[in-house]
Design a protein around this motif. Structure first.
Motif, mmCIF file in Angstrom:
data_model
loop_
_atom_site.group_PDB
_atom_site.id
_atom_site.type_symbol
_atom_site.label_atom_id
_atom_site.label_comp_id
_atom_site.label_asym_id
_atom_site.label_seq_id
_atom_site.Cartn_x
_atom_site.Cartn_y
_atom_site.Cartn_z
ATOM 1 N N ASP A 34 0.843 -1.192 0.000
ATOM 2 C CA ASP A 34 0.000 0.000 0.000
ATOM 3 C C ASP A 34 0.879 1.245 0.000
ATOM 4 O O ASP A 34 1.983 1.222 0.547
ATOM 5 C CB ASP A 34 -0.931 0.024 1.222
ATOM 6 N N SER A 36 -0.018 3.980 1.525
ATOM 7 C CA SER A 36 -0.320 4.715 2.755
ATOM 8 C C SER A 36 0.376 4.106 3.967
ATOM 9 O O SER A 36 0.105 2.963 4.343
ATOM 10 C CB SER A 36 -1.831 4.733 2.990
ATOM 11 N N GLU A 37 1.234 4.873 4.587
ATOM 12 C CA GLU A 37 1.899 4.437 5.813
ATOM 13 C C GLU A 37 0.874 4.184 6.915
ATOM 14 O O GLU A 37 1.009 3.256 7.707
ATOM 15 C CB GLU A 37 2.928 5.481 6.252
ATOM 16 N N GLU A 38 -0.191 4.992 6.952
ATOM 17 C CA GLU A 38 -1.236 4.825 7.960
ATOM 18 C C GLU A 38 -1.962 3.499 7.786
ATOM 19 O O GLU A 38 -2.257 2.813 8.763
ATOM 20 C CB GLU A 38 -2.237 5.997 7.921
ATOM 21 N N LEU A 40 -0.758 0.797 6.341
ATOM 22 C CA LEU A 40 0.180 -0.270 6.697
ATOM 23 C C LEU A 40 0.328 -0.396 8.207
ATOM 24 O O LEU A 40 0.443 -1.513 8.731
ATOM 25 C CB LEU A 40 1.536 -0.030 6.038
ATOM 26 N N ALA A 41 0.290 0.728 8.917
ATOM 27 C CA ALA A 41 0.356 0.680 10.388
ATOM 28 C C ALA A 41 -0.891 -0.003 10.941
ATOM 29 O O ALA A 41 -0.804 -0.820 11.873
ATOM 30 C CB ALA A 41 0.505 2.087 10.956
ATOM 31 N N GLN A 44 -0.549 -3.652 10.415
ATOM 32 C CA GLN A 44 0.397 -4.231 11.369
ATOM 33 C C GLN A 44 -0.286 -4.532 12.698
ATOM 34 O O GLN A 44 -0.094 -5.601 13.275
ATOM 35 C CB GLN A 44 1.588 -3.291 11.590
ATOM 36 N N ARG A 56 4.916 -6.376 4.835
ATOM 37 C CA ARG A 56 4.294 -5.097 4.480
ATOM 38 C C ARG A 56 5.264 -4.321 3.602
ATOM 39 O O ARG A 56 6.461 -4.285 3.871
ATOM 40 C CB ARG A 56 3.969 -4.274 5.728
ATOM 41 N N HIS A 57 4.725 -3.699 2.557
ATOM 42 C CA HIS A 57 5.549 -2.945 1.618
ATOM 43 C C HIS A 57 4.867 -1.616 1.319
ATOM 44 O O HIS A 57 3.705 -1.605 0.903
ATOM 45 C CB HIS A 57 5.719 -3.707 0.303
ATOM 46 N N ARG A 58 5.600 -0.529 1.531
ATOM 47 C CA ARG A 58 5.049 0.780 1.169
ATOM 48 C C ARG A 58 5.410 1.044 -0.286
ATOM 49 O O ARG A 58 6.547 1.386 -0.614
ATOM 50 C CB ARG A 58 5.600 1.883 2.059
#
Length: 187
Positions: A34, A36-38, A40-41, A44, A56-58
């Protein structure tokens, strides 16, 4: 889609990670991708709650470079419409490149299953019926913005793109005039 112990799944535009987490819970090697870092967080936190660790891959459709074994399944849901058709085709080529021959590609998105002459009627009906009150999900204004600013594609165009990317269409479903689901096999 046959995701289970030892299979490899890549979920492009994974959002909150629900599919990658469920695949990991079944013993698959799962990759959630994704921009979006948000998101992915959030994914997690979901993974930790279930005691699994999908990768997970940004990255996005166009810049994710899959490493390791080719995937058995590549999926994307509700995100490809954010790309213009030129970039959709490139995204589909990228998805095919990370998938083993005979592997499954699953697509669910805003894909228009009506004739262009019916666009005004079908799009207005979608806007009128899909919008929710403020605070309860996507609003009427959100759907108006989608029609105005995003890049939904007709089914006959996406079918050609899928074939050009190296996919055979195994099944397709149209739960509404504005949404479609495609299950494909990489040739």
């Amino acid at each position: 889609m046959g995701v289970g112990e030892g299979s490899h799944l890549v979920d492009l535009a994974c959002g909150t990670g629900s599919l990658a987490v469920q695949a990991a819970r079944r013993g698959a090697v799962a990759h959630g991708v994704d921009v979006s870092e948000e998101m992915l967080a959030f994914a997690q936190v979901r993974a930790e709650r279930f005691g699994v660790g999908p990768h997970r891959h940004r990255a996005g459709f166009l810049d994710y470079n899959h490493s390791g074994p080719l995937a058995d399944v590549v999926t994307t849901k509700s995100a490809l419409h954010q790309l213009q058709d030129l970039w959709k085709q490139q995204a589909l080529l990228n998805a095919a490149g990370m998938l083993r021959p005979g592997g499954t590609f699953y697509l669910w998105d805003v894909i228009l299953g009506f004739e262009p002459t019916g666009a005004d009627r079908h799009l207005q009906q979608w806007i009128d019926t899909a919008g929710r009150p403020e605070g309860e999900g996507f609003t009427r204004a959100d759907f108006e913005a989608h029609v105005r600013d995003e890049f939904s594609t007709y089914d006959w165009i996406i079918e050609g793109m899928l074939r050009r990317a190296g996919f055979d269409i195994v099944s397709r479903a149209f739960p509404s005039p504005t949404h479609a689901e495609f299950c494909c096999r990489r040739t």
